[in-house]
Design a protein around this motif. Structure first.
Motif, PDB file in Angstrom:
ATOM      1  N   THR A  79      41.318 110.994  25.125  1.00  9.38           N
ATOM      2  CA  THR A  79      40.734 111.990  24.230  1.00  9.38           C
ATOM      3  C   THR A  79      41.744 112.449  23.196  1.00  9.38           C
ATOM      4  O   THR A  79      41.421 112.574  22.010  1.00  9.38           O
ATOM      5  N   ALA A  80      42.994 112.666  23.619  1.00 11.02           N
ATOM      6  CA  ALA A  80      44.044 113.096  22.684  1.00 11.02           C
ATOM      7  C   ALA A  80      44.325 112.005  21.656  1.00 11.02           C
ATOM      8  O   ALA A  80      44.485 112.293  20.461  1.00 11.02           O
ATOM      9  N   ILE A  81      44.362 110.750  22.099  1.00 11.93           N
ATOM     10  CA  ILE A  81      44.607 109.640  21.173  1.00 11.93           C
ATOM     11  C   ILE A  81      43.464 109.531  20.176  1.00 11.93           C
ATOM     12  O   ILE A  81      43.676 109.373  18.974  1.00 11.93           O
ATOM     13  N   LYS A  82      42.228 109.635  20.685  1.00 14.67           N
ATOM     14  CA  LYS A  82      41.064 109.557  19.799  1.00 14.67           C
ATOM     15  C   LYS A  82      41.062 110.709  18.807  1.00 14.67           C
ATOM     16  O   LYS A  82      40.721 110.527  17.629  1.00 14.67           O
ATOM     17  N   ALA A  83      41.457 111.904  19.268  1.00 14.16           N
ATOM     18  CA  ALA A  83      41.518 113.056  18.361  1.00 14.16           C
ATOM     19  C   ALA A  83      42.566 112.825  17.267  1.00 14.16           C
ATOM     20  O   ALA A  83      42.325 113.128  16.094  1.00 14.16           O
ATOM     21  N   ASP A  84      43.722 112.269  17.654  1.00 10.42           N
ATOM     22  CA  ASP A  84      44.764 111.960  16.659  1.00 10.42           C
ATOM     23  C   ASP A  84      44.270 110.910  15.668  1.00 10.42           C
ATOM     24  O   ASP A  84      44.494 111.024  14.459  1.00 10.42           O
ATOM     25  N   LEU A  86      41.163 110.295  14.923  1.00  8.39           N
ATOM     26  CA  LEU A  86      40.125 110.923  14.107  1.00  8.39           C
ATOM     27  C   LEU A  86      40.747 111.753  12.990  1.00  8.39           C
ATOM     28  O   LEU A  86      40.289 111.699  11.841  1.00  8.39           O
ATOM     29  N   GLU A  87      41.785 112.500  13.300  1.00  9.07           N
ATOM     30  CA  GLU A  87      42.473 113.289  12.271  1.00  9.07           C
ATOM     31  C   GLU A  87      43.082 112.389  11.203  1.00  9.07           C
ATOM     32  O   GLU A  87      43.009 112.679  10.013  1.00  9.07           O
ATOM     33  N   ALA A  88      43.691 111.276  11.648  1.00  3.51           N
ATOM     34  CA  ALA A  88      44.274 110.335  10.683  1.00  3.51           C
ATOM     35  C   ALA A  88      43.183 109.725   9.801  1.00  3.51           C
ATOM     36  O   ALA A  88      43.359 109.593   8.588  1.00  3.51           O
ATOM     37  N   GLN A  89      42.032 109.399  10.402  1.00  2.00           N
ATOM     38  CA  GLN A  89      40.928 108.842   9.619  1.00  2.00           C
ATOM     39  C   GLN A  89      40.356 109.879   8.661  1.00  2.00           C
ATOM     40  O   GLN A  89      39.993 109.548   7.534  1.00  2.00           O
ATOM     41  N   LYS A  90      40.276 111.127   9.096  1.00  2.00           N
ATOM     42  CA  LYS A  90      39.803 112.190   8.202  1.00  2.00           C
ATOM     43  C   LYS A  90      40.738 112.337   7.010  1.00  2.00           C
ATOM     44  O   LYS A  90      40.296 112.510   5.877  1.00  2.00           O
ATOM     45  N   LYS A  91      42.037 112.263   7.274  1.00  2.00           N
ATOM     46  CA  LYS A  91      43.012 112.362   6.189  1.00  2.00           C
ATOM     47  C   LYS A  91      42.866 111.186   5.227  1.00  2.00           C
ATOM     48  O   LYS A  91      42.867 111.362   4.014  1.00  2.00           O
ATOM     49  N   ARG A  92      42.722 109.966   5.785  1.00  2.00           N
ATOM     50  CA  ARG A  92      42.528 108.794   4.925  1.00  2.00           C
ATOM     51  C   ARG A  92      41.239 108.911   4.129  1.00  2.00           C
ATOM     52  O   ARG A  92      41.198 108.565   2.942  1.00  2.00           O
ATOM     53  N   LEU A  93      40.175 109.409   4.768  1.00  2.00           N
ATOM     54  CA  LEU A  93      38.900 109.596   4.075  1.00  2.00           C
ATOM     55  C   LEU A  93      39.047 110.591   2.935  1.00  2.00           C
ATOM     56  O   LEU A  93      38.549 110.365   1.833  1.00  2.00           O
ATOM     57  N   LYS A  94      39.750 111.677   3.193  1.00  2.00           N
ATOM     58  CA  LYS A  94      39.981 112.679   2.142  1.00  2.00           C
ATOM     59  C   LYS A  94      40.786 112.064   0.994  1.00  2.00           C
ATOM     60  O   LYS A  94      40.479 112.291  -0.185  1.00  2.00           O
TER      61      LYS A  94
END
Length: 177
Positions: A79-84, A86-94
């Motif tokens: 879950t922690a890895i997926k959350a990290d 997800l955050e990295a993907q959100k940053k790339r998306l932004k």
């Protein structure tokens, strides 16, 4: 010389003999005693803490208090890895959204610039065509006007010469009589 002895060399130097187990290193015994004392102190600390929070400490809480490391289960780690991720993907998306906005803005400015350039080109073409047309007309008019003035000058000159000849003849005949 003694300071350079380490590990097993110290054990060889500090050996004592026991009847049941054979040779035992005195430094190992000291370390075991120290660990035992530390363990008892830690257990006392855990008991005090459990009394304060009114519940027993879980294994991961004990591990954290001892080492500062957090013990996570496999699911928690995933879950922690997926959350990290997800955050990295959100940053790339932004970042991609910002990049697309910049490209759109650039495209709009280029398109506006093309429209303005075409508008300016149309104005230049219109002005050039009108000025050339009117300029040609103006040049034609100017040439005609210049030709008319030259004709008038010639006619005036011829009339002046004829008047001079006429006056000269009149004087000649008048004076001759």
């Amino acid at each position: 010389m003694l300071r350079s002895l380490v590990g097993s060399e110290m054990c060889i130097r500090d050996r004592v003999s026991t009847q049941s187990t054979g040779e035992v290193c005195m430094s190992d015994m000291a370390m075991a005693t120290e660990h035992l004392e530390d363990g008892l102190a830690q257990e006392a600390m855990f008991e005090d803490l459990e009394k304060k929070i009114n519940r027993p400490l879980q294994d991961d809480e004990r591990q954290f208090l001892l080492t500062g490391d957090v013990l996570l289960s496999g699911d928690q780690i995933s879950t922690a890895i997926k959350a990290d991720e997800l955050e990295a993907q959100k940053k790339r998306l932004k970042d991609l959204q910002n990049l697309f906005a910049l490209i759109k803005d650039l495209n709009t400015k280029v398109h506006d610039s093309d429209e303005k350039m075409q508008e300016t080109q149309d104005k230049v073409d219109k002005a050039v065509n009108e000025y050339i047309k009117t300029g040609t007309q103006d040049l034609g008019k100017a040439k005609n006007y210049a030709d008319a003035i030259r004709r008038k000058k010639r006619i005036s000159l011829v009339v002046g010469i004829l008047v001079f000849i006429a006056v000269a003849l009149i004087l000649f005949f008048v004076l001759k009589k």
